[in-house]
Design a protein around this motif. Sequence first.
Motif, PDB file in Angstrom:
ATOM      1  N   MET A 198     -26.285  -8.632  13.431  1.00  0.00           N
ATOM      2  CA  MET A 198     -26.833  -8.582  14.787  1.00  0.00           C
ATOM      3  C   MET A 198     -25.962  -9.394  15.748  1.00  0.00           C
ATOM      4  N   THR A 199     -25.498 -10.545  15.307  1.00  0.00           N
ATOM      5  CA  THR A 199     -24.642 -11.373  16.160  1.00  0.00           C
ATOM      6  C   THR A 199     -23.358 -10.628  16.500  1.00  0.00           C
ATOM      7  N   ARG A 200     -22.781  -9.954  15.523  1.00  0.00           N
ATOM      8  CA  ARG A 200     -21.555  -9.183  15.773  1.00  0.00           C
ATOM      9  C   ARG A 200     -21.830  -8.047  16.765  1.00  0.00           C
ATOM     10  N   LEU A 201     -22.962  -7.366  16.606  1.00  0.00           N
ATOM     11  CA  LEU A 201     -23.298  -6.263  17.510  1.00  0.00           C
ATOM     12  C   LEU A 201     -23.646  -6.774  18.911  1.00  0.00           C
ATOM     13  N   GLU A 202     -24.288  -7.927  18.987  1.00  0.00           N
ATOM     14  CA  GLU A 202     -24.537  -8.553  20.292  1.00  0.00           C
ATOM     15  C   GLU A 202     -23.225  -8.874  20.992  1.00  0.00           C
ATOM     16  N   ASP A 203     -22.244  -9.311  20.219  1.00  0.00           N
ATOM     17  CA  ASP A 203     -20.935  -9.617  20.773  1.00  0.00           C
ATOM     18  C   ASP A 203     -20.284  -8.365  21.357  1.00  0.00           C
ATOM     19  N   VAL A 204     -20.433  -7.246  20.664  1.00  0.00           N
ATOM     20  CA  VAL A 204     -19.903  -5.984  21.187  1.00  0.00           C
ATOM     21  C   VAL A 204     -20.576  -5.664  22.518  1.00  0.00           C
ATOM     22  N   TYR A 205     -21.893  -5.833  22.572  1.00  0.00           N
ATOM     23  CA  TYR A 205     -22.644  -5.575  23.811  1.00  0.00           C
ATOM     24  C   TYR A 205     -22.103  -6.453  24.942  1.00  0.00           C
ATOM     25  N   PHE A 206     -21.940  -7.747  24.672  1.00  0.00           N
ATOM     26  CA  PHE A 206     -21.438  -8.680  25.676  1.00  0.00           C
ATOM     27  C   PHE A 206     -20.040  -8.292  26.130  1.00  0.00           C
ATOM     28  N   HIS A 245     -18.552  -5.418  25.957  1.00  0.00           N
ATOM     29  CA  HIS A 245     -18.582  -4.159  26.703  1.00  0.00           C
ATOM     30  C   HIS A 245     -19.023  -4.424  28.139  1.00  0.00           C
ATOM     31  N   LYS A 246     -20.012  -5.264  28.302  1.00  0.00           N
ATOM     32  CA  LYS A 246     -20.515  -5.609  29.634  1.00  0.00           C
ATOM     33  C   LYS A 246     -19.419  -6.270  30.475  1.00  0.00           C
ATOM     34  N   GLU A 247     -18.542  -7.016  29.816  1.00  0.00           N
ATOM     35  CA  GLU A 247     -17.440  -7.693  30.503  1.00  0.00           C
ATOM     36  C   GLU A 247     -16.216  -6.783  30.673  1.00  0.00           C
ATOM     37  N   GLY A 248     -16.311  -5.550  30.152  1.00  0.00           N
ATOM     38  CA  GLY A 248     -15.206  -4.604  30.286  1.00  0.00           C
ATOM     39  C   GLY A 248     -14.123  -4.765  29.245  1.00  0.00           C
ATOM     40  N   LEU A 249     -14.427  -5.469  28.143  1.00  0.00           N
ATOM     41  CA  LEU A 249     -13.408  -5.732  27.130  1.00  0.00           C
ATOM     42  C   LEU A 249     -13.481  -4.799  25.932  1.00  0.00           C
ATOM     43  N   ILE A 250     -14.524  -3.976  25.862  1.00  0.00           N
ATOM     44  CA  ILE A 250     -14.667  -3.028  24.752  1.00  0.00           C
ATOM     45  C   ILE A 250     -15.036  -1.679  25.338  1.00  0.00           C
ATOM     46  N   ASP A 275     -16.412   2.342  25.603  1.00  0.00           N
ATOM     47  CA  ASP A 275     -17.734   2.946  25.431  1.00  0.00           C
ATOM     48  C   ASP A 275     -17.991   3.435  24.011  1.00  0.00           C
ATOM     49  N   SER A 276     -16.967   3.965  23.342  1.00  0.00           N
ATOM     50  CA  SER A 276     -17.189   4.525  22.005  1.00  0.00           C
ATOM     51  C   SER A 276     -17.631   3.441  21.019  1.00  0.00           C
ATOM     52  N   ILE A 277     -17.003   2.274  21.066  1.00  0.00           N
ATOM     53  CA  ILE A 277     -17.388   1.167  20.171  1.00  0.00           C
ATOM     54  C   ILE A 277     -18.775   0.668  20.562  1.00  0.00           C
ATOM     55  N   HIS A 278     -19.030   0.560  21.851  1.00  0.00           N
ATOM     56  CA  HIS A 278     -20.335   0.096  22.334  1.00  0.00           C
ATOM     57  C   HIS A 278     -21.445   1.042  21.876  1.00  0.00           C
ATOM     58  N   ASN A 279     -21.234   2.334  22.040  1.00  0.00           N
ATOM     59  CA  ASN A 279     -22.249   3.308  21.634  1.00  0.00           C
ATOM     60  C   ASN A 279     -22.464   3.294  20.125  1.00  0.00           C
ATOM     61  N   PHE A 280     -21.392   3.162  19.360  1.00  0.00           N
ATOM     62  CA  PHE A 280     -21.520   3.061  17.903  1.00  0.00           C
ATOM     63  C   PHE A 280     -22.341   1.825  17.527  1.00  0.00           C
ATOM     64  N   SER A 281     -22.092   0.715  18.214  1.00  0.00           N
ATOM     65  CA  SER A 281     -22.819  -0.522  17.922  1.00  0.00           C
ATOM     66  C   SER A 281     -24.296  -0.400  18.291  1.00  0.00           C
ATOM     67  N   LEU A 282     -24.595   0.273  19.404  1.00  0.00           N
ATOM     68  CA  LEU A 282     -25.999   0.499  19.759  1.00  0.00           C
ATOM     69  C   LEU A 282     -26.681   1.365  18.704  1.00  0.00           C
ATOM     70  N   LYS A 283     -25.965   2.384  18.223  1.00  0.00           N
ATOM     71  CA  LYS A 283     -26.520   3.250  17.187  1.00  0.00           C
ATOM     72  C   LYS A 283     -26.763   2.459  15.901  1.00  0.00           C
ATOM     73  N   MET A 284     -25.826   1.605  15.541  1.00  0.00           N
ATOM     74  CA  MET A 284     -25.982   0.762  14.348  1.00  0.00           C
ATOM     75  C   MET A 284     -27.184  -0.164  14.525  1.00  0.00           C
ATOM     76  N   GLY A 285     -27.305  -0.788  15.689  1.00  0.00           N
ATOM     77  CA  GLY A 285     -28.440  -1.676  15.954  1.00  0.00           C
ATOM     78  C   GLY A 285     -29.763  -0.934  15.910  1.00  0.00           C
ATOM     79  N   ALA A 286     -29.795   0.251  16.494  1.00  0.00           N
ATOM     80  CA  ALA A 286     -31.030   1.046  16.492  1.00  0.00           C
ATOM     81  C   ALA A 286     -31.426   1.423  15.073  1.00  0.00           C
ATOM     82  N   SER A 287     -30.446   1.740  14.233  1.00  0.00           N
ATOM     83  CA  SER A 287     -30.766   2.116  12.856  1.00  0.00           C
ATOM     84  C   SER A 287     -31.257   0.918  12.043  1.00  0.00           C
TER      85      SER A 287
END
Length: 180
Positions: A93-101, A103-108, A110-122
């Motif tokens: 979860m911490t790693r996926l939260e980092d991806v979210y952060f 992405h929000k800062e423009g450093l990742i 959309d494809s990685i962000h969407n994959f991470s959201l899908k992983m978190g949702a699952s």
Amino acid sequence: MKSNTVQTLTTVLSNVAVSAGLVFLIFELRQNSAIALSQVRQERSLSIIQEYSNYAQDNEFSNLVARAIRGTNFDSVSDDEWHQIWGYESARMTRLEDVYFQHKEGLIDDSIHNFSLKMGASKLPLWKWLRVVSVNPEYNAAVEAFANSPDYQPTKYEIEFSAWAKKNEYSIGGVGVQTF
């Protein structure tokens, strides 16, 4: 040449030089941004590779993950093993939260962000059941929204775990937890 003409030509040449400098600056900023994105992605990839390599070298934990997470044999997991899974999922979860952060800062992207959201949702039913807590309410909301979106299809693991979790209570420090 008159002094007015020289002054006008000097001003025009100065403006052209400034404009050319701005174009080069914009080009360099874009290039630096691309390099920074590449470095972030490479560091994240190396971190994930290192994490999974460590797990792969631990036969006992690898067997636990294979049994409980990939094999969906939830009844075979002891209380101590559930605590190990809690630590594993907290790190995930911490790693996926980092991806979210990032992405929000423009450093990742959309494809990685969407994959991470899908992983978190699952993993959401497992995280709720284990009481894995996110410190970022925006991340929680993003994962919940993704999981509830009409385009999201629950994974087989998620469906099987949700059904199992409804019948089983997890005890942390003697306190039963049922979040469904």
